[in-house]
Structure formats: structure tokens, C-alpha cells
Motif scaffolding. Sequence first.
Motif, PDB file in Angstrom:
ATOM      1  N   ALA A  88       0.825  -1.294  -0.144  1.00  0.00           N
ATOM      2  CA  ALA A  88      -0.190   0.101  -0.007  1.00  0.00           C
ATOM      3  C   ALA A  88       0.835   1.209   0.140  1.00  0.00           C
ATOM      4  CB  ALA A  88      -0.956   0.312   1.104  1.00  0.00           C
ATOM      5  N   VAL A  89       0.134   2.221  -0.032  1.00  0.00           N
ATOM      6  CA  VAL A  89       0.972   3.576   0.221  1.00  0.00           C
ATOM      7  C   VAL A  89       0.826   4.226   1.643  1.00  0.00           C
ATOM      8  CG1 VAL A  89       1.062   6.143  -0.455  1.00  0.00           C
ATOM      9  CG2 VAL A  89       0.681   4.369  -2.228  1.00  0.00           C
ATOM     10  N   TYR A  90       1.735   4.342   2.342  1.00  0.00           N
ATOM     11  CA  TYR A  90       1.819   4.845   3.724  1.00  0.00           C
ATOM     12  C   TYR A  90       1.920   6.395   3.629  1.00  0.00           C
ATOM     13  CZ  TYR A  90       1.374  -0.117   4.793  1.00  0.00           C
ATOM     14  OH  TYR A  90       1.054  -1.463   4.924  1.00  0.00           O
ATOM     15  N   LEU A  91       1.039   6.762   4.132  1.00  0.00           N
ATOM     16  CA  LEU A  91       0.762   8.491   4.105  1.00  0.00           C
ATOM     17  C   LEU A  91       1.068   9.032   5.669  1.00  0.00           C
ATOM     18  CD1 LEU A  91      -2.037   9.069   1.747  1.00  0.00           C
ATOM     19  CD2 LEU A  91       0.144   9.631   1.295  1.00  0.00           C
ATOM     20  N   CYS A  92       1.966  10.064   5.830  1.00  0.00           N
ATOM     21  CA  CYS A  92       2.133  10.816   6.991  1.00  0.00           C
ATOM     22  C   CYS A  92       1.541  12.261   6.877  1.00  0.00           C
ATOM     23  CB  CYS A  92       3.516  10.842   7.304  1.00  0.00           C
ATOM     24  SG  CYS A  92       3.831  11.675   9.023  1.00  0.00           S
ATOM     25  N   ALA A  93       0.912  12.480   7.704  1.00  0.00           N
ATOM     26  CA  ALA A  93       0.203  14.039   7.685  1.00  0.00           C
ATOM     27  C   ALA A  93       0.486  14.494   8.895  1.00  0.00           C
ATOM     28  CB  ALA A  93      -1.333  13.865   7.559  1.00  0.00           C
ATOM     29  N   SER A  94       0.573  16.259   8.964  1.00  0.00           N
ATOM     30  CA  SER A  94       0.530  16.737  10.205  1.00  0.00           C
ATOM     31  C   SER A  94      -0.517  17.982  10.259  1.00  0.00           C
ATOM     32  CB  SER A  94       2.021  17.325  10.581  1.00  0.00           C
ATOM     33  OG  SER A  94       2.724  18.123   9.665  1.00  0.00           O
ATOM     34  N   ARG A  95      -0.718  18.478  11.380  1.00  0.00           N
ATOM     35  CA  ARG A  95      -1.697  19.551  11.633  1.00  0.00           C
ATOM     36  C   ARG A  95      -1.282  20.459  12.618  1.00  0.00           C
ATOM     37  NH1 ARG A  95      -6.616  20.159  14.198  1.00  0.00           N
ATOM     38  NH2 ARG A  95      -6.179  18.218  15.507  1.00  0.00           N
TER      39      ARG A  95
END
Lengths: 114, 113
Positions: A88-95
Motif C-alpha cells: 500500500a501507500v503509507y501517508l504521513c500528515a501533520s496538523r
Amino acid sequence: EAGVVQSPRYKIIEKKQPVAFWCNPISGHNTLYWYRQNLGQGPELLIRYENEEAVDDSQLPKDRFSAERLKGVDSTLKIQPAELGDSAVYLCASRPPGPHTEAFFGQGTRLTVV
Amino acid sequence: AQTVTQSQPEMSVQEAETVTLSCTYDTSENNYYLFWYKQPPSRQMILVIRQEAYKQQNATENRFSVNFQKAAKSFSLKISDSQLGDTAMYFCAFHSGTYKYIFGTGTRLKVLA
């Protein structure tokens, strides 16, 4: 301003091998997310951090997945051992702080397990 | 539990034309945000537009606008004057007090020259 940085961009491993992904969020962003995106699907949350505390890991398969966010900045996501279905694609996000601010995403790591 | 549904797996539009992408959601909450994200082949999700549920006025960002129908729990995205660079996957996302983003399955948009 640098965005969310993830590495590696691509990873191919054999099943049963371990793998780790790294994420450097945007400076000042206290919330960090790891999402998994299967082919043709939307991202699904694996874990959410508020600073260094994992506050939502209910969808993280804890038998093989682990994550950490030391000092509330960078984060790593590990899979051991990897299975074919982990491709899969593993996405990191921040806020940034605030109740409904937008999340900023990295370019993701495409994992292929063979 | 909240859910987000995008019923159009793929759409195409001629360059310079207008296209509307559909999104419906389900929630019992009253205060939440809705987003449209664009994901080009580079895989990086880019925010297109956001809408606060307590605002009745539809959000607009240049060529992008939304039609937010709170009672119907509908949140569609309209792209005017479509450009080749608009070709991408588009995801509708819901965000509430749990602070996690719930995404739909996406719509693949292709802009034709």
C-alpha cells in the motif's frame, strides 16, 4: 517552509521481512497521522499522535505494526513481519494546533511486499 | 460512526468545461469541517477547498467551489474552466471532534485536451 517529509519514497521487500518508514512533520505541528492507502481507495487512519502521545491507535494492527514519535517531532512506523496484504501507500500528515485546521500530507511511501 | 461516500469512481471533462464531483456523508454531529483534497500522480494530497458546517455560505477558491447542503449531508465540488493540471484523484474528507479525517474512496478525474 518545508512540507511533511517522508522516506523512503519506495520500498520493495520480501514477505516476513521488517520495514520502517520515517516522517518529519512541519515544524510546530503537534498532531501527526499515519494513514494507509490501498490501491484505488481513500486513506485510512492507522494512528494519530498529539505531541508524543498516541491518542488513537484503534486501527493499528498491533500484532505486526508499531509506531513511535520521540520528542513529539519525527515519527517512525514499523511493520514486522510484513505480509503481502501490507502492500500500500503509507501517508504521513501533520496538523497545526486548532480544532479544525487542515492536515498537510507528505508524498507517502509506496510499499510493495513480494 | 461517520462515513463518506463518493459514488463516481471516474469522471472526465473537456478542457475549459465545468465538472461537478459528488460527495455525501453521514454523521450525527453538528459541528464539523468538510474538505476536498486533490491527489496527483505524485501521491501528495493537496487541499483544494474546505467548508465549515456552521457556515451556510458555500466556500469558493478561484475555479473551485462547493455546494454544501447540510440537511441532505451533501458536499459536491464544482471545477470551472477545467485545466489539464486538474487531472488527479479527488477525495472528499470529513473532520470532527475526534480530530481524525475520514476519506471517501475518491473520484478519478481526467481532463481531456
